[in-house]
Motif scaffolding. Structure first.
Motif, mmCIF file in Angstrom:
data_model
loop_
_atom_site.group_PDB
_atom_site.id
_atom_site.type_symbol
_atom_site.label_atom_id
_atom_site.label_comp_id
_atom_site.label_asym_id
_atom_site.label_seq_id
_atom_site.Cartn_x
_atom_site.Cartn_y
_atom_site.Cartn_z
ATOM 1 N N SER A 49 0.847 -1.185 0.000
ATOM 2 C CA SER A 49 0.000 0.000 0.000
ATOM 3 C C SER A 49 0.883 1.236 0.000
ATOM 4 C CB SER A 49 -0.903 0.005 1.239
ATOM 5 O OG SER A 49 -1.765 1.140 1.229
ATOM 6 N N ASN A 59 -3.226 3.740 -2.504
ATOM 7 C CA ASN A 59 -3.258 2.628 -3.433
ATOM 8 C C ASN A 59 -2.981 1.351 -2.655
ATOM 9 O OD1 ASN A 59 -3.523 1.327 -5.864
ATOM 10 N ND2 ASN A 59 -1.514 1.881 -6.649
ATOM 11 N N TYR A 60 -3.559 0.252 -3.141
ATOM 12 C CA TYR A 60 -3.423 -1.022 -2.450
ATOM 13 C C TYR A 60 -3.165 -2.139 -3.457
ATOM 14 C CZ TYR A 60 -5.658 1.416 1.445
ATOM 15 O OH TYR A 60 -5.962 2.303 2.446
ATOM 16 N N ASP A 62 -3.894 -5.746 -4.880
ATOM 17 C CA ASP A 62 -5.169 -6.464 -4.964
ATOM 18 C C ASP A 62 -5.336 -7.452 -3.808
ATOM 19 O OD1 ASP A 62 -5.255 -6.700 -8.607
ATOM 20 O OD2 ASP A 62 -5.881 -5.106 -7.243
ATOM 21 N N LYS A 65 -6.694 -5.401 -0.716
ATOM 22 C CA LYS A 65 -7.819 -4.462 -0.843
ATOM 23 C C LYS A 65 -9.000 -4.929 -0.011
ATOM 24 C CE LYS A 65 -6.917 -2.360 -5.350
ATOM 25 N NZ LYS A 65 -7.289 -2.315 -6.776
#
Length: 122
Positions: A49, A59-60, A62, A65
């Motif tokens: 992240s 942002n992460y 997948d 998330k």
């Protein structure tokens, strides 16, 4: 060198939670975006992240998330990674690093701390 210190790791059961912290004593984190990365032995370091300087952009990966949340408290010079619903595959050494922009890509110019171990096991 931009030295950071990670903390908050430990042993937790699957489904549990941990909150990691990233701080620095010799510079202010709010001059940089901050990324969290993790690495297990024998594998490449991977981005988990990241968060922009202001905290308005995140942002992460997948794989995390919906389970992990990154945040920053610039007044405390700290960036956090809240990890919920942890899985055994989240076990790794977690590192934070200052970045010019939020990115999940490892940069050869990244500065790395000692990391903090996260172990998810019953």
């Amino acid at each position: 060198q931009l030295q950071v210190v990670e903390s908050g790791g430990g042993l937790v059961q699957p489904g549990g939670s941990l909150r990691l912290s990233c701080t620095a004593s010799r510079f202010t984190l709010d001059l940089y975006a901050i990324g969290w990365f993790r690495q297990v032995p024998g594998k490449e370091r991977e981005g988990v992240s990241c968060i922009s300087r202001s905290g308005g952009g995140t942002n992460y990966a997948d794989s995390v998330k919906g389970r992990f949340t990154i945040s920053r408290d610039n007044a405390k010079n700290t960036v956090y990674l809240q990890m919920n619903s942890l899985k055994p595959e989240d076990s790794a050494v977690y590192y934070c690093t200052p970045q010019p922009v939020c990115s999940l890509l490892v940069n050869p110019f990244n500065s790395w701390g000692q990391g903090t171990q996260v172990t998810v096991s019953s």
